[in-house]
Design an enzyme around this catalytic site. Structure first.
Site, mmCIF file in Angstrom:
data_model
loop_
_atom_site.group_PDB
_atom_site.id
_atom_site.type_symbol
_atom_site.label_atom_id
_atom_site.label_comp_id
_atom_site.label_asym_id
_atom_site.label_seq_id
_atom_site.Cartn_x
_atom_site.Cartn_y
_atom_site.Cartn_z
ATOM 1 N N ARG A 172 0.751 -1.168 0.151
ATOM 2 C CA ARG A 172 0.018 0.175 -0.174
ATOM 3 C C ARG A 172 0.862 1.127 -0.044
ATOM 4 O O ARG A 172 0.352 2.258 -0.590
ATOM 5 C CB ARG A 172 -1.041 0.022 1.251
ATOM 6 N N LYS B 11 -13.108 -9.359 8.500
ATOM 7 C CA LYS B 11 -14.200 -8.321 8.629
ATOM 8 C C LYS B 11 -15.664 -8.628 8.283
ATOM 9 O O LYS B 11 -16.181 -8.312 7.322
ATOM 10 C CB LYS B 11 -13.715 -6.943 7.884
ATOM 11 N N GLY C 295 -6.134 -5.451 1.569
ATOM 12 C CA GLY C 295 -4.720 -5.271 2.135
ATOM 13 C C GLY C 295 -4.161 -6.646 2.678
ATOM 14 O O GLY C 295 -3.103 -6.763 2.221
ATOM 15 N N GLY D 219 -12.678 -4.028 1.109
ATOM 16 C CA GLY D 219 -13.977 -3.484 1.483
ATOM 17 C C GLY D 219 -14.523 -2.468 0.231
ATOM 18 O O GLY D 219 -15.401 -2.470 -0.352
HETATM 19 N N1 LIG Z 1 -10.912 -18.580 10.012
HETATM 20 C C1 LIG Z 1 -10.411 -17.465 10.356
HETATM 21 N N2 LIG Z 1 -10.493 -16.942 11.743
HETATM 22 C C2 LIG Z 1 -10.070 -15.724 12.241
HETATM 23 N N3 LIG Z 1 -9.334 -14.836 11.252
HETATM 24 C C3 LIG Z 1 -9.324 -15.320 9.928
HETATM 25 C C4 LIG Z 1 -9.530 -16.459 9.684
HETATM 26 N N4 LIG Z 1 -9.416 -16.398 8.200
HETATM 27 C C5 LIG Z 1 -8.943 -15.261 7.902
HETATM 28 N N5 LIG Z 1 -8.611 -14.627 8.907
HETATM 29 C C6 LIG Z 1 -8.146 -13.176 9.119
HETATM 30 O O1 LIG Z 1 -8.550 -12.321 8.239
HETATM 31 C C7 LIG Z 1 -7.785 -11.215 8.297
HETATM 32 C C8 LIG Z 1 -8.060 -10.534 7.027
HETATM 33 O O2 LIG Z 1 -9.280 -10.101 6.798
HETATM 34 P P1 LIG Z 1 -9.860 -8.879 6.142
HETATM 35 O O3 LIG Z 1 -9.068 -7.436 6.795
HETATM 36 O O4 LIG Z 1 -11.247 -8.950 5.884
HETATM 37 O O5 LIG Z 1 -9.052 -8.990 4.394
HETATM 38 P P2 LIG Z 1 -8.689 -8.065 3.428
HETATM 39 O O6 LIG Z 1 -7.637 -6.956 4.224
HETATM 40 O O7 LIG Z 1 -7.862 -8.887 2.513
HETATM 41 O O8 LIG Z 1 -9.774 -7.229 2.936
HETATM 42 C C9 LIG Z 1 -6.324 -11.778 8.339
HETATM 43 O O9 LIG Z 1 -5.558 -11.282 9.244
HETATM 44 C C10 LIG Z 1 -6.407 -13.353 8.737
HETATM 45 O O10 LIG Z 1 -5.732 -13.954 9.744
HETATM 46 O O1 LIG Z 2 -7.537 -2.529 5.175
HETATM 47 C C1 LIG Z 2 -8.521 -1.775 4.849
HETATM 48 O O2 LIG Z 2 -9.653 -2.276 4.146
HETATM 49 P P1 LIG Z 2 -9.520 -4.074 3.802
HETATM 50 O O3 LIG Z 2 -9.141 -4.711 5.030
HETATM 51 O O4 LIG Z 2 -11.187 -4.270 3.148
HETATM 52 O O5 LIG Z 2 -8.565 -4.095 2.360
HETATM 53 C C2 LIG Z 2 -8.650 -0.239 4.762
HETATM 54 O O6 LIG Z 2 -7.578 0.287 5.284
HETATM 55 C C3 LIG Z 2 -9.869 0.393 5.313
HETATM 56 O O7 LIG Z 2 -9.781 0.185 6.606
HETATM 57 P P2 LIG Z 2 -10.942 -0.086 7.697
HETATM 58 O O8 LIG Z 2 -11.763 -1.375 7.393
HETATM 59 O O9 LIG Z 2 -10.504 -0.279 8.876
HETATM 60 O O10 LIG Z 2 -11.942 1.152 7.463
#
Ligand SMILES: Nc1ncnc2c1ncn2[C@@H]1O[C@H](COP(=O)(O)OP(=O)(O)O)[C@@H](O)[C@H]1O
Ligand SMILES: O=C(OP(=O)(O)O)[C@H](O)COP(=O)(O)O
Length: 403
Positions: free
Chosen positions: A37, A202, A360, A384
């Site tokens: 990023r 998330k 991310g 997101g």
């Molecule tokens: N089964 C699970 N239980 C708890 N955490 C998980 C599980 N599978 C994935 N994760 C966690 O999800 C996190 C990423 O989620 P998220 O922020 O939604 O993805 P991104 O940043 O790609 O949008 C990672 O830190 C990973 O460890």
């Molecule tokens: O990591 C982010 O989003 P992502 O996990 O959905 O890729 C962005 O920096 C937004 O962060 P936020 O979901 O805490 O508002």
């Protein structure tokens, strides 16, 4: 939407330009584990600095609770930005206070300063327009011009994303322009079969997007922390896995609608479970077992998809013409739970369709597992944000740049 090229043509020499970036990088023990990023915003920062602007870079990091918290300091990101630029970067230990003003006042044309985590101020994420506006006023005092380039945060109606551009002449940076250009293709002319894979942690944020995806995707593969609310809704025991209990009725309706709409909703059929969340610092070997998805012991949590699920997911990805993936399907930061995520990444690479990885942590996982990021169709810095863009929603941070 005015672009940074228009701003550069107008001239920025000596102007204070506020760049709202997304430097929300994964950290382990204060060390950045993936700087994607930061690298993504370099073209914008370099172009502005090269044209003689005084560049003020701002971002959130993590989810601090509206007050300073050293665990979420942007300092490591500022240092890394300086290394990547090959130039010193000033760091202000507050966001809109005297340190920020000193740092900005001390900039010469072509120099860069980073201010502390925007979310150390409650006004940044407030739902109250006046409170956000007040914080945006204080941010506006630091700059003459606004450049929005934090694609990963454009789905947030936050002061620095939504309210600040209304107070300054505003332009879209190179990253936002690139991201929107690629994702637009997925909303206008999506080639089928269209497979979407959702995982991550998330869960409450991302469950909502399924509502829209059920009318768009042909196949929806659910892994990661997201899967357990579905498995529970099917009546399975999920132990101490991540669970959004209040969303069970919603998820039940999703499963019924998927069936009615002919959308294939694919859940893990086996999972890796353990009594303990792994130690991500030491990466000490985890004590886990593999069980069928309907046999999760009540004292255990699901931390990755199992081998049968990996095969199943790969099969549903193989012949897709379009693939969008957000969210690691397991705790990919730990080697024992990275196998599912690696299998999904491999399946994308083996697929001839157009593949997009967003988020991310997803992008970080793909790179940290040794995959060549250039081998994917597109790696988006926003999870997101890209999901909500694909939903067809108006994203506050893009709307603000268009006005
Ligand atoms: N089964 C699970 N239980 C708890 N955490 C998980 C599980 N599978 C994935 N994760 C966690 O999800 C996190 C990423 O989620 P998220 O922020 O939604 O993805 P991104 O940043 O790609 O949008 C990672 O830190 C990973 O460890
Ligand atoms: O990591 C982010 O989003 P992502 O996990 O959905 O890729 C962005 O920096 C937004 O962060 P936020 O979901 O805490 O508002």
């Amino acid at each position: 939407m005015k672009t940074i090229d228009e701003l550069l043509a107008e001239g920025v020499d000596g102007k204070r330009v506020f760049v709202r970036a997304d430097l929300n990088v994964p950290l382990a023990d204060g060390t950045i584990t993936d700087d994607g990023r930061i690298r993504a915003v370099l073209p914008t920062v370099k172009a502005l600095a090269g044209a003689g602007a005084k560049v003020v870079v701002a971002s959130h990091l993590g989810r601090p609770k509206g007050a300073p918290d050293p665990a979420f300091s942007l300092l490591p990101a500022a240092e890394r930005l300086g290394e990547l630029l090959g130039a010193p970067v000033a760091f202000a230990q507050d966001t809109v206070g005297p340190a920020a003003h000193d740092a900005v006042d001390g900039l010469q044309p072509g120099q860069v300063a980073v201010i502390e985590n925007l979310r150390f101020n409650a006004g940044e994420t407030s739902k109250d327009d006046a409170e956000r506006g007040e914080f945006a006023d204080r941010l506006a005092a630091l700059a003459d011009v606004y450049v929005g380039d934090g694609f990963g945060a454009v789905h947030r109606k936050h002061a620095s994303v939504y309210d600040l551009p209304a107070r300054l002449p505003h332009y879209a940076g190179y990253l936002i322009a690139t991201e929107v250009g690629v994702l637009k293709k997925l909303t206008e002319d999506v080639k089928r079969p269209y497979t979407v894979i959702l995982g991550g942690a998330k869960v409450s944020d991302k469950l909502a997007v399924i509502d829209e995806l059920l009318g768009k995707a042909d196949r929806l593969l659910i892994g990661g922390g997201m899967a357990y609310t579905f498995l529970k809704a099917k009546g399975y025991e999920v132990g101490i896995s991540l669970l959004q209990e209040d969303q069970i009725p919603v998820v039940t309706e999703y499963m019924e609608r998927a069936e009615k709409n002919g959308v294939e909703l694919v859940l893990p059929v086996d999972v890796l479970v353990s009594t303990d969340f792994p130690d991500l610092k030491t990466k000490a070997p985890a004590d886990f077992e593999t069980v069928d998805a309907d046999k999760i012991p009540s004292n255990m949590e699901g931390l990755d998809i199992g081998p049968k699920s990996r095969e199943l997911f790969a099969e549903k990805i193989a012949d897709a013409e379009t693939v969008f993936w957000n969210g690691p399907v397991g705790v990919a930061e730990h080697p024992d739970y990275a196998g599912g995520t690696a299998a999904v990444a491999r399946a994308l690479l083996n697929c001839d369709g157009f593949t997009v990885v967003g988020g991310g942590d997803s992008a970080a996982a793909v790179r940290n597992l040794g995959f060549d990021e250039n081998a994917f169709g597109h790696i988006s810095t926003g999870g997101g944000a890209s999901l909500e863009y694909l939903e067809g929603k108006t994203l506050p941070g893009l709307a603000a740049l268009e006005n």
